[in-house]
Design an enzyme around this catalytic site. Structure first.
Site, PDB file in Angstrom:
ATOM      1  N   ASP A  58       0.317  -0.389  -4.873  1.00  0.00           N
ATOM      2  CA  ASP A  58      -0.756  -0.474  -3.890  1.00  0.00           C
ATOM      3  C   ASP A  58      -1.745   0.655  -4.190  1.00  0.00           C
ATOM      4  O   ASP A  58      -1.476   1.518  -5.028  1.00  0.00           O
ATOM      5  CB  ASP A  58      -0.158  -0.317  -2.484  1.00  0.00           C
ATOM      6  CG  ASP A  58      -1.224  -0.199  -1.415  1.00  0.00           C
ATOM      7  OD1 ASP A  58      -2.133  -1.054  -1.385  1.00  0.00           O
ATOM      8  OD2 ASP A  58      -1.167   0.759  -0.618  1.00  0.00           O
ATOM      9  N   ALA A  89      -4.640   2.554  -1.493  1.00  0.00           N
ATOM     10  CA  ALA A  89      -4.756   3.566  -0.431  1.00  0.00           C
ATOM     11  C   ALA A  89      -3.416   3.833   0.247  1.00  0.00           C
ATOM     12  O   ALA A  89      -2.743   2.918   0.708  1.00  0.00           O
ATOM     13  CB  ALA A  89      -5.790   3.128   0.600  1.00  0.00           C
ATOM     14  N   LYS A 129      -9.064  -6.665   5.173  1.00  0.00           N
ATOM     15  CA  LYS A 129      -9.605  -5.924   6.307  1.00  0.00           C
ATOM     16  C   LYS A 129     -10.126  -6.806   7.441  1.00  0.00           C
ATOM     17  O   LYS A 129     -10.024  -6.426   8.614  1.00  0.00           O
ATOM     18  CB  LYS A 129     -10.684  -4.947   5.829  1.00  0.00           C
ATOM     19  CG  LYS A 129     -10.171  -3.899   4.855  1.00  0.00           C
ATOM     20  CD  LYS A 129      -8.853  -3.275   5.322  1.00  0.00           C
ATOM     21  CE  LYS A 129      -8.213  -2.393   4.264  1.00  0.00           C
ATOM     22  NZ  LYS A 129      -6.802  -2.107   4.546  1.00  0.00           N
ATOM     23  N   ASP A 171       2.970   1.412   0.689  1.00  0.00           N
ATOM     24  CA  ASP A 171       3.174   2.337   1.808  1.00  0.00           C
ATOM     25  C   ASP A 171       3.073   1.672   3.172  1.00  0.00           C
ATOM     26  O   ASP A 171       3.008   2.361   4.184  1.00  0.00           O
ATOM     27  CB  ASP A 171       2.136   3.472   1.728  1.00  0.00           C
ATOM     28  CG  ASP A 171       0.726   2.976   2.014  1.00  0.00           C
ATOM     29  OD1 ASP A 171       0.115   3.431   2.996  1.00  0.00           O
ATOM     30  OD2 ASP A 171       0.236   2.116   1.258  1.00  0.00           O
TER      31      ASP A 171
END
Length: 264
Positions: free
Chosen positions: A9, A11, A50, A183
């Site tokens: 991944d 960010a 998003k 994450d």
């Protein structure tokens, strides 16, 4: 069992320690409309495309109730798209400042390449967003072999399509010869749905949600409690392994290869 590729991944995993770039933007676009959301709420859908992230926020009972209190009705698709346009505008302006590789990432990637392991990547950012992030990260020394965004496939996380496209472009098969590391909960689901070894990284993650300074200054027992909460969350959502820092990833690879483990 030979691990042939690792799909990272972005960010919160390889860049932007704590995944802070989108966080305040999500909070700001709701605040502008008189609807307050917490950092914890804003983080829950992290890892999704998003616009889907905003949609999930509007569907949270507390937020949707507050929206209804302010506007007299539930959020519409028009509201969601309007907020997303504002989100993009603000995020594009700040993204270059949130593309610094997390400590240890460049060294681990270099070591993996020395072992003949290919480096893929997936993200919840759009292609336009990643044009900014990837360019800046490359300037600072991090560039995976391949990048897939939700724009490149029929749907983003938790669907496995971005991982499948990485596998095709990197020419790796079967999928259990690949690791997905991320994450967020959506990263864990993406990796599992793709039939890959799935690893959750804790320090620097969106799920932990702490800055490097906060990690350094926090009471060790309190930090350990927070780490274990995130670890359990990853495992509950499909992680085969969890690591606290990226430097532990090679130990996971060696464990898989030496033990000749089979994905369950």
């Amino acid at each position: 069992m030979k691990i042939e590729a690792v799909v990272f991944d972005w960010a919160g995993t390889t860049v932007d320690y704590g995944c802070f770039a989108p966080l305040e933007v999500f909070m700001k676009i709701f605040h502008k409309r008189g609807v307050e959301i917490t950092a914890e709420e804003a983080r829950k859908p992290m890892g999704l495309l998003k616009i889907d992230h905003i949609r999930v926020l509007t569907e949270m009972p507390r937020i949707s109730n507050e929206w209804k209190h302010v506007f007299g009705q539930l959020p519409t698709e028009e509201d969601i798209h309007e907020m997303y346009e504002e989100f993009e505008e603000i995020l594009f302006a700040i993204l270059p400042y949130y593309a610094t590789p997390i400590d240890g990432v460049k060294e681990v990637v270099s070591s993996l390449r020395e072992r003949g392991i290919k480096i893929g990547s997936t993200t919840g950012y759009t292609r336009e967003m990643m044009d900014i992030v990837a360019k800046e990260a490359e300037i600072q020394g991090y560039k995976p072999d391949f990048l897939v965004t939700p724009n490149d496939v029929p749907a983003g996380r938790p669907y496995p399509w971005m991982c499948y496209k990485n596998a095709m472009e990197l020419c790796v098969y079967p999928m259990n010869h690949m690791i997905k590391i991320g994450d967020t909960v959506s990263d864990m689901k993406e990796g599992r749905n793709a039939g890959m070894w799935t690893v959750g990284v804790i320090l620097g993650s969106s799920e932990l949600g702490l800055t490097e300074e906060e990690v350094e200054n926090m009471d060790p027992l309190e930090l350990r409690e927070k780490i274990e909460v995130v670890r359990n969350r990853f495992i509950e959502n499909g992680a085969h392994f969890t690591i606290e820092t990226m430097q532990e990833l090679e130990n996971v690879i060696e464990h898989i290869e030496k033990q000749e483990l089979i994905i369950s």
